[in-house]
Design a protein around this motif. Sequence first.
Motif, PDB file in Angstrom:
ATOM      1  N   GLN A  54       5.683 -15.421  -1.083  1.00  0.00           N
ATOM      2  CA  GLN A  54       6.799 -16.302  -0.929  1.00  0.00           C
ATOM      3  C   GLN A  54       8.131 -15.816  -1.347  1.00  0.00           C
ATOM      4  O   GLN A  54       9.133 -15.937  -0.552  1.00  0.00           O
ATOM      5  N   SER A  55       8.254 -14.915  -2.315  1.00  0.00           N
ATOM      6  CA  SER A  55       9.465 -14.441  -2.779  1.00  0.00           C
ATOM      7  C   SER A  55       9.840 -13.188  -2.072  1.00  0.00           C
ATOM      8  O   SER A  55      10.937 -12.346  -2.260  1.00  0.00           O
ATOM      9  N   GLY A  56       8.975 -12.498  -1.254  1.00  0.00           N
ATOM     10  CA  GLY A  56       9.284 -11.386  -0.663  1.00  0.00           C
ATOM     11  C   GLY A  56       8.973 -10.175  -1.324  1.00  0.00           C
ATOM     12  O   GLY A  56       9.413  -9.028  -1.105  1.00  0.00           O
ATOM     13  N   GLY A  57       8.151 -10.019  -2.448  1.00  0.00           N
ATOM     14  CA  GLY A  57       7.813  -8.931  -3.296  1.00  0.00           C
ATOM     15  C   GLY A  57       6.397  -8.414  -3.091  1.00  0.00           C
ATOM     16  O   GLY A  57       6.180  -8.513  -1.850  1.00  0.00           O
ATOM     17  N   GLU A  58       5.976  -7.663  -3.699  1.00  0.00           N
ATOM     18  CA  GLU A  58       4.816  -6.847  -3.620  1.00  0.00           C
ATOM     19  C   GLU A  58       3.975  -6.857  -4.907  1.00  0.00           C
ATOM     20  O   GLU A  58       4.385  -7.171  -6.306  1.00  0.00           O
ATOM     21  N   ALA A  59       2.828  -6.659  -4.902  1.00  0.00           N
ATOM     22  CA  ALA A  59       1.607  -6.572  -5.927  1.00  0.00           C
ATOM     23  C   ALA A  59       1.294  -4.793  -5.867  1.00  0.00           C
ATOM     24  O   ALA A  59       0.947  -4.452  -4.633  1.00  0.00           O
ATOM     25  N   ILE A  60       1.661  -4.404  -6.882  1.00  0.00           N
ATOM     26  CA  ILE A  60       1.553  -2.650  -6.895  1.00  0.00           C
ATOM     27  C   ILE A  60       0.786  -2.174  -7.834  1.00  0.00           C
ATOM     28  O   ILE A  60       1.087  -2.492  -9.180  1.00  0.00           O
ATOM     29  N   ALA A  61      -0.068  -1.083  -7.788  1.00  0.00           N
ATOM     30  CA  ALA A  61      -1.089  -0.605  -8.809  1.00  0.00           C
ATOM     31  C   ALA A  61      -0.489   0.756  -8.981  1.00  0.00           C
ATOM     32  O   ALA A  61      -0.155   1.437  -7.881  1.00  0.00           O
TER      33      ALA A  61
END
Length: 424
Positions: free
Chosen positions: A330-337
Amino acid sequence: MPAIAYLECVRCHHHVSAVTPQTLCPLCAGSLYVRYDMDELKRTARRDEIVPRAAASGASLGMWRYANVLPSGTPEKPVQPVTLGEGWTPILRSKRYPGLFIKEEGANPTGTFKARGLGLAVTMAKHYGLQHLAVPSAGNAAGALAAYAAAAGIAAHIFMPQDVPFANYLEGIVYGADVTMVNGLISDCARMVGENIKAQKDANTPANEVWFDISTLKEPFRVEGKKTMGYELVEQLGWTYPDAVFYPTGGGVGLIGMWKAFEEMEQLGWVTGKRPRMYALQATGCAPVARAYDEGKDASEFFQNAATFAAGLRVPKPYGDAIILDIVRQSGGEAIASTDEDILKSILDWAKHEGIFLSPEGAAATAAYDALLASGDLKPTDKVVLFNTGAGLKYTDMTAEAMHLRRPGTLPTRMPVGGIITPQ
């Protein structure tokens, strides 16, 4: 402080009364959110009252400076906070990156952001008259529960993996909790908590002796404590949003709580503008949310053979994974490892160049921030709030092991001091 209007299931939106303690939605086992009468709050909750109230008390009031958007109980039985001074942590500007701010959650009691959620959850447990609280933990929630339960006079039953940082084990013992170390992961600890509670109920244990499960997102008040991070960062930035928030994500309650705070503040007229992009940061050795994000899935799958020295990120299947993924998208972010190697490099880099000893979880966020700068997806001038969720000193054993660092030699039994303190 507002009365709770009802508890709302995040999945099916069923309403549940808050008169008695609740865990999950009785219809679909979804997590419950605390909801208030927002029309009434608009009349009674004013942001310009926060600073005068804090000044009148002679202190910042910690997270309780936001008492007018936290549960109050009833006029006949008001909520009495169980507090150790949690919240209102420093927000530090980076020395190298003009747009970057570090929210230093290691300044909380017990050294991590967990003090916020457990402080409010234990406050409400005491309000309800609960006597036994149980939690599975990757380490820091256990220490926070042990401390707040001790302050409240409530018994704490803690289950955590046997390879958590030694500080977490020591906290549980020092605070007088019932500590069980488990040869497994937090998921195994959660199973054992559930089995114990079921066995107690099957044995017709008196209700006041049955443990109450205070696990992540399995009761409604840890989110309420964690949401104060959202109120704080907006207030500390002059009641404006940053461009992005970087949050280390194991169970993800902090990220979920902040998103709830943004929703409430917008309804109250306390903040306007575009909400920040939310980045959920994990370690490659346990990255269920990042993997699901990359694969375009709505929920994560159990992450097999989870292993990372960022102990707080070692959550192979977060209960709120679908909520986290929805917020990130929704926010336009990401999930990053990030790899453990990059996390360790970031710990050493930030200690040497910024004077901040990050937790491994916090360094997962700084490592991802550096990677996005390098790729051009972020600019150094973008206003970013990055959470260091715990004090690095809580992880001395884990960080030293990752560095292959050992205590030097045999220390003398008596060390000459000399100088102005004592004679040599």
